[in-house]
Structures are given as C-alpha cells and as structure tokens.
Design a protein around this motif. Structure first.
Motif, mmCIF file in Angstrom:
data_model
loop_
_atom_site.group_PDB
_atom_site.id
_atom_site.type_symbol
_atom_site.label_atom_id
_atom_site.label_comp_id
_atom_site.label_asym_id
_atom_site.label_seq_id
_atom_site.Cartn_x
_atom_site.Cartn_y
_atom_site.Cartn_z
ATOM 1 N N GLY A 96 41.464 50.676 31.718
ATOM 2 C CA GLY A 96 40.706 51.881 32.024
ATOM 3 C C GLY A 96 39.757 51.744 33.186
ATOM 4 O O GLY A 96 39.080 52.713 33.566
ATOM 5 N N ASP A 97 39.697 50.572 33.800
ATOM 6 C CA ASP A 97 38.758 50.337 34.900
ATOM 7 C C ASP A 97 39.263 50.913 36.210
ATOM 8 O O ASP A 97 40.395 50.654 36.627
ATOM 9 N N SER A 98 38.402 51.684 36.866
ATOM 10 C CA SER A 98 38.667 52.173 38.221
ATOM 11 C C SER A 98 37.341 52.186 38.966
ATOM 12 O O SER A 98 36.328 52.681 38.438
ATOM 13 N N GLY A 99 37.327 51.617 40.159
ATOM 14 C CA GLY A 99 36.097 51.578 40.943
ATOM 15 C C GLY A 99 35.998 50.291 41.729
ATOM 16 O O GLY A 99 36.955 49.514 41.814
ATOM 17 N N ARG A 118 38.369 46.329 44.603
ATOM 18 C CA ARG A 118 38.649 47.729 44.243
ATOM 19 C C ARG A 118 39.769 47.740 43.210
ATOM 20 O O ARG A 118 40.827 47.136 43.420
ATOM 21 N N VAL A 119 39.501 48.404 42.103
ATOM 22 C CA VAL A 119 40.442 48.446 40.986
ATOM 23 C C VAL A 119 40.826 49.889 40.702
ATOM 24 O O VAL A 119 39.978 50.790 40.715
ATOM 25 N N GLU A 120 42.114 50.131 40.460
ATOM 26 C CA GLU A 120 42.599 51.450 40.063
ATOM 27 C C GLU A 120 43.385 51.307 38.764
ATOM 28 O O GLU A 120 44.412 50.632 38.717
ATOM 29 N N HIS A 121 42.847 51.904 37.709
ATOM 30 C CA HIS A 121 43.488 51.862 36.392
ATOM 31 C C HIS A 121 43.854 50.438 35.990
ATOM 32 O O HIS A 121 44.956 50.161 35.514
ATOM 33 N N GLY A 122 42.911 49.526 36.199
ATOM 34 C CA GLY A 122 43.082 48.150 35.780
ATOM 35 C C GLY A 122 43.854 47.265 36.737
ATOM 36 O O GLY A 122 44.051 46.079 36.456
#
Length: 234
Positions: A96-99, A118-122
């Motif tokens: 669930g991590d994005s940012g 930078r992470v998008e949807h894990g």
C-alpha cells in the motif's frame, strides 16, 4: 598542552572540558601550542533553508533519475509513525505504500546504503543514493535532514525536550528522540555534555541554561524541530 593547563581539564565520558577566564583564554591556549578553529569551519553545516525547499530538491533528483529496478533489502522510514520512537519508524515496504521515502538498501558487502526512493503501490520506481550534495559527508546526514524536513511539512516536526529538573546548578537535561546530522551533533556538543539517555529518549545531554535559547534557534532554523520545555515551549 602544558602541564599547568592540562591539570585544569575536566574529564566526563568521552568529553574533555576546560574552563578559563575569557579574557586570558586565547593567550593561554596559544601559548600551549593550540590553534583556534572557527566555529563555522568546525561545524561544516549546510546553509539554512525552508523544509519545503529541501524536500523539493530531493524530489527533483528522483524525477531526473532512471528506473531503479529491483532494490534488495529495502526499508523505509514510515512518515506516519511517531517521531518520538526512531527505531519503530523503520519497516519494509508494503504493497500500500506510495510516495517518496528516506530509506536504506542492502549491498553485498558493508553497511546498508542510505537513499531516497520513490515507491508506487509497494514497488520502487526511482532511487537516489545519499549523499548527493556533499560527497565527503555521511549519507545519514542528508537522510536525517531530509526526514526532518518531511516530518516538519507533515505537521509532526521532530522534537527536543528540555527538562526543568534539579541537577547540576545552571544546567538542564535535554532529550533528542531522533538522530541528527553530524554537524548538528557537533554544534550540540560545543555546549552540552552527553549523559545517560532518559527513558524514551534516543540520546540525552546536559546543557547550560544560558545556551538553551541559542540551541533552540539553531535546531528550529536548521532542522525545523519543535523544542519544548516542561511547562511551555523553549
């Protein structure tokens, strides 16, 4: 250092302190063969900036980096976790991590590397290894300042707590709950003495009451921290 001057040095922990009359101190120290180092040269601190500028610059670097691909052993500082418990903020990336996050990643040999990711949807999409501003600095210094800026912008600035407690006359206990860059630690140790950490604190110092105002201004300006005293704000 001459024998007479050496006899006046006080030992406490890893620190060595010398109390001299300000009017004669320069002459005595020079006569002992010691050379003055200007405070700014000793600190080697970055310039003061707004927290938003620090974060924006780091994000621009991510914008200009290529695809990161797979990143082994990636752990991030959770920006939503309490700033009062540093160790508890670290965790693996979740779906669930994005940012954009301050992070560490493993390498084949040696300690984990510091980075900004930078992470998008894990899934890691872009990554910049730290340091980038000063290649002679420690990666953790840029990482911890970036995280302090992120926390300040989120409305949960990192904290310093000054105790109004009895103890050494004229001194106050001061607690930090997050690690600070080396230049900030050097500044703090110009005035304070490291002591056994208070319960819940990451590190604690004993600081002269006369230095609290200057220390408060420094950490507020440089790391956007919230400095509080028992009974109010410093």
């Amino acid at each position: 250092m001459d024998e007479a001057l050496g006899a006046e040095v006080h030992h406490e922990g890893h620190t060595r302190c010398l109390e001299l009359d300000a009017k004669v101190a320069p002459t005595r120290l020079q006569a002992a063969g010691l050379h003055e180092i200007l405070r700014d040269h000793w600190l080697k601190r970055p310039r003061a900036e707004h927290a938003a500028s620090v974060v924006a610059l780091m994000r621009q670097r991510l914008d200009g980096s290529g695809e990161s691909g797979q990143v082994g052993g990636l752990k991030i500082i959770d920006p939503e976790a309490s700033v009062l418990y540093y160790r508890g903020r670290w965790r693996p990336v979740e779906t669930g991590d994005s940012g954009d996050f301050v992070a560490r990643r493993s390498q084949a040999y040696g300690a984990d590397l510091w980075c900004f990711v930078r992470v998008e949807h894990g899934v890691p999409r872009a990554l910049v290894d730290l340091p980038v501003d000063d290649l002679t600095a420690a990666g953790c210094d840029e990482a911890w300042r970036t995280q302090a800026a992120i926390d300040a912008l989120a409305g949960t600035p990192q904290a310093i707590h000054v105790h109004r407690a009895t103890g050494t006359p004229g001194d106050l206990p001061l607690d930090l709950f997050s690690p600070v860059p080396g230049w900030a630690q050097r500044y703090l140790e110009l005035a304070g003495i490291p002591v056994s950490q208070a319960r819940g604190a990451l590190v604690s110092y004993r600081v002269p009451m006369s230095a609290i105002g200057e220390l408060s201004a420094f950490f507020t300006d440089m790391l956007w921290m919230h400095v509080s005293e028992e009974g109010g704000v410093a």
